[in-house]
Write an enzyme that holds these catalytic residues in place. Structure first.
Site, PDB file in Angstrom:
ATOM      1  N   ASP A 377       0.827  -1.216   0.000  1.00  0.00           N
ATOM      2  CA  ASP A 377       0.000   0.000   0.000  1.00  0.00           C
ATOM      3  C   ASP A 377       0.862   1.268   0.000  1.00  0.00           C
ATOM      4  O   ASP A 377       2.007   1.250   0.451  1.00  0.00           O
ATOM      5  CB  ASP A 377      -0.909   0.021   1.234  1.00  0.00           C
ATOM      6  N   GLU A 378       0.265   2.327  -0.457  1.00  0.00           N
ATOM      7  CA  GLU A 378       0.813   3.679  -0.311  1.00  0.00           C
ATOM      8  C   GLU A 378       2.300   3.772  -0.659  1.00  0.00           C
ATOM      9  O   GLU A 378       3.054   4.437   0.039  1.00  0.00           O
ATOM     10  CB  GLU A 378       0.597   4.169   1.131  1.00  0.00           C
ATOM     11  N   ALA A 379       2.698   3.140  -1.761  1.00  0.00           N
ATOM     12  CA  ALA A 379       4.111   3.174  -2.150  1.00  0.00           C
ATOM     13  C   ALA A 379       4.373   4.439  -2.961  1.00  0.00           C
ATOM     14  O   ALA A 379       4.802   4.384  -4.114  1.00  0.00           O
ATOM     15  CB  ALA A 379       4.465   1.920  -2.941  1.00  0.00           C
TER      16      ALA A 379
END
Ligand code: TNX
Length: 574
Positions: A377-379
């Site tokens: 997530d949220e890379a």
């Protein structure tokens, strides 16, 4: 009603905290003495089933107690598939009550021991656990019987519970079902049954018939031990609490602020990367031995640990521990704030995948469950092409361990293999890549942040928690359908639900409880109960009836103003 049992069959030793003086302690007796005690016990049981001894010993329960017991059958959370009250008298737990378990199943026996151990504290009764040999037949009781028996259509987690004046029988195809049936039985007893001190009773189980099995196989309660570290005792305590509501999956193990599991060959991950947390506290980590202990404790509560090692983002703790994991070869300082999206493993370096293989191999060996969660997530600090490269290399490493990958739904855009379970954390009812993945065959765990995130505040006055996904009061947490929330992700595409509890603002167990209760039981009910039972007013009333039990258990919960809490409820503070 005659029971047979093996002479010299194992008899439970009451736990130390049991203060009951007249308990049946069979240890150290000769074989014939043991037989005599057992025969005497059967005599007692026979008298109890005919209603003589118990009432004479402790005074007959009054109408109020009986009415309260009858009401409890309709106040269960999660709502069972079928509940049929019976007009007969309740079953009464007495000093003569035994817990019967099937011979030959250590797991079933352990479930019986848990129940007996819990009830000994509050009732003060001996509650021996006895094995009933295979093949012996009886309609019901005496006492409380856990019975392994195939039941069509209920699966391994389903159970049937029958309570009548002569006893309670919980039947299930597997020990998991017995465990869930026991959780239901706990709610059928008066709240004082959960006390750790002896209480007066009476201990009435309403007569009736319950048939139950889960809507979804996956009912998670992710706990973030990375932003703030929680030790083994706290996680075990949380397992006690979530399993009461039939939750069966748990755990997030690494993030920017902390690496929480010792990995052989990479000692600084834990010793340095685990050495802090949000706000700069000391942090901590689990040794592999402690992690095994957690896995075993979870298993005994029919909860499966799904270890999450997030990547390529959310990795500052690892990057700070080993300079070679960074593209520029320079280790950043450890991080104690609460921002996300600033860290990335180095996608182009071979050492990154050596590291991942070492970590995931060890975690796979430590975790008996089917999944390894790899985050994803949220890379925001990883370019799109690099993200695809990274996942394209990590997913086969997971497959090599023999586990299926689980990842946040961000990974859907790289077309992961259909064995990859996606966890949806979005806040709207549409996400094209996730819908496309579901169409290809990926299954999805629903954790929409504006409904299921336990770390979001209840309202603007809540001190703990964040609010980026909005405020989530009890009705918001309950009033949605995991089976139709996300366009294109319905029916068998939905594997289940999860209630993540991120810990940026959580320091103590009381903090955890305040955000989890009462929203965790809402998500648990969405995961367990048939959609046809969904009804806010019914849920609110049943939830309100949990209040006195949580009060007895010392749970620090949010007494939501939306819920009609039953008398005897004392809410907590944040
Ligand atoms: C988002 S959504 C996160 C977490 C944070 C959380 C705080 C997702 C998969 N990641 O890293 O802790 O928000 O609410």
């Amino acid at each position: 009603m005659v029971y047979t049992y093996p002479v010299g069959g194992r008899v439970d030793r009451p736990v130390e905290r049991n203060r009951h003086a007249g308990r049946l302690d069979m240890s150290g007796r000769s074989r014939s003495a043991r037989l005599a005690v057992l025969v005497a016990a059967v005599g007692l049981v026979t008298m109890v089933t005919t209603g003589v001894t118990a009432d004479a010993a402790a005074g007959a329960p009054g109408q109020t107690d009986r009415a309260a017991a009858a009401a409890r059958l309709n106040l269960l959370v999660p709502q069972p598939v079928l509940v049929r009250p019976s007009a007969t008298a309740p079953y009464r737990i007495t000093p003569a009550t035994a817990v019967w378990v099937p011979a030959g199943s250590a797991e079933a026996r352990a479930v019986g021991e848990q129940l007996a151990g819990l009830l000994r504290r509050s009732t003060g009764y001996p509650l021996p656990v006895w094995e009933k040999p295979a093949g012996s037949v009886a309609a019901i009781g005496p006492g409380i019987e856990l019975r392994l028996a195939g039941l069509a259509g209920l699966g391994d987690e389903g159970y049937q519970l029958d309570a009548a004046p002569g006893g309670v029988v919980i039947r299930a195809a597997a020990p998991a079902g017995l465990f869930h049936g026991v959780q239901t039985l706990r709610q059928l007893l008066p709240p004082a049954a959960e006390s750790d001190r002896r209480q007066p009773g009476p201990w009435l189980v309403p007569a009736g018939h319950v048939v139950d099995h889960p809507r979804y196989a996956y009912r998670g309660a992710m706990l973030d031990v990375a932003r703030h570290f929680f030790g083994v005792a706290d996680v075990e305590h949380y397992i006690d609490e979530i399993s009461l509501y039939k939750i069966n999956y748990l755990l997030h193990l690494s993030d920017d602020q902390g690496w929480r599991i010792a990995i052989d060959g990479w000692p600084r991950l834990a010793s340095y990367g685990g050495g802090t947390e949000v706000g700069g506290g000391p942090g901590g980590y689990y040794t592999q031995g402690q992690f095994r202990q957690l896995v075993a404790y979870a298993r005994a509560h029919f909860v499966t640990i799904v270890p999450e090692i997030d990547g390529p983002g959310h990795t500052n703790a690892a990057l700070a521990s080993y300079a070679e994991l960074n593209c520029d070869g320079v280790a950043p300082p450890r991080y104690t704030g609460i921002d996300v999206g600033f860290s990335s493993l180095c996608v182009s370096k071979p050492v990154t995948y050596t590291f991942l293989r070492d970590v995931l191999d060890q975690l796979a060996r430590l975790s008996p469950g089917p999944y390894l969660h790899i985050g994803g997530d949220e890379a925001h600090s990883t370019r799109a092409a690099d993200y695809a490269t990274f996942e394209g290399r990590e997913l086969p490493i997971v497959a090599d361990t023999g586990k299926a990958a689980m990842a946040w739904h961000d990974i859907a855009k790289v077309n992961p293999p259909t064995s990859t379970v996606l966890e949806f954390w979005g806040t709207t009812g549409s996400d094209q890549p996730t819908a496309a993945a579901a169409a290809r065959g990926n299954r999805v765990v629903m954790a929409p942040a504006n409904r299921a995130y336990l770390d979001q505040k209840y309202d603007p006055s809540t001190r703990l928690g964040l609010n980026w996904a909005g405020y989530i009061e009890e009705r918001d947490a309950y009033d949605w359908d995991p089976g139709s929330y996300l366009g294109g992700v319905t029916g068998p595409s939905v594997l289940g639900v999860e209630a993540p509890l991120w810990s940026e603002t959580l320091v103590t167990m009381a903090n955890i409880e305040y955000l989890a209760f009462p929203r965790l039981p809402a998500i648990a009910e969405l995961g367990w109960s048939p959609r046809a039972t969904h009804d806010w007013n019914s849920f609110a009333e049943r939830l309100g009836a949990q209040g006195p039990m949580w009060t007895v258990m010392g749970i620090n919960f949010h007494a939501s103003p939306q819920v009609p809490w039953a008398p005897g409820t004392r809410g907590g503070t944040d």
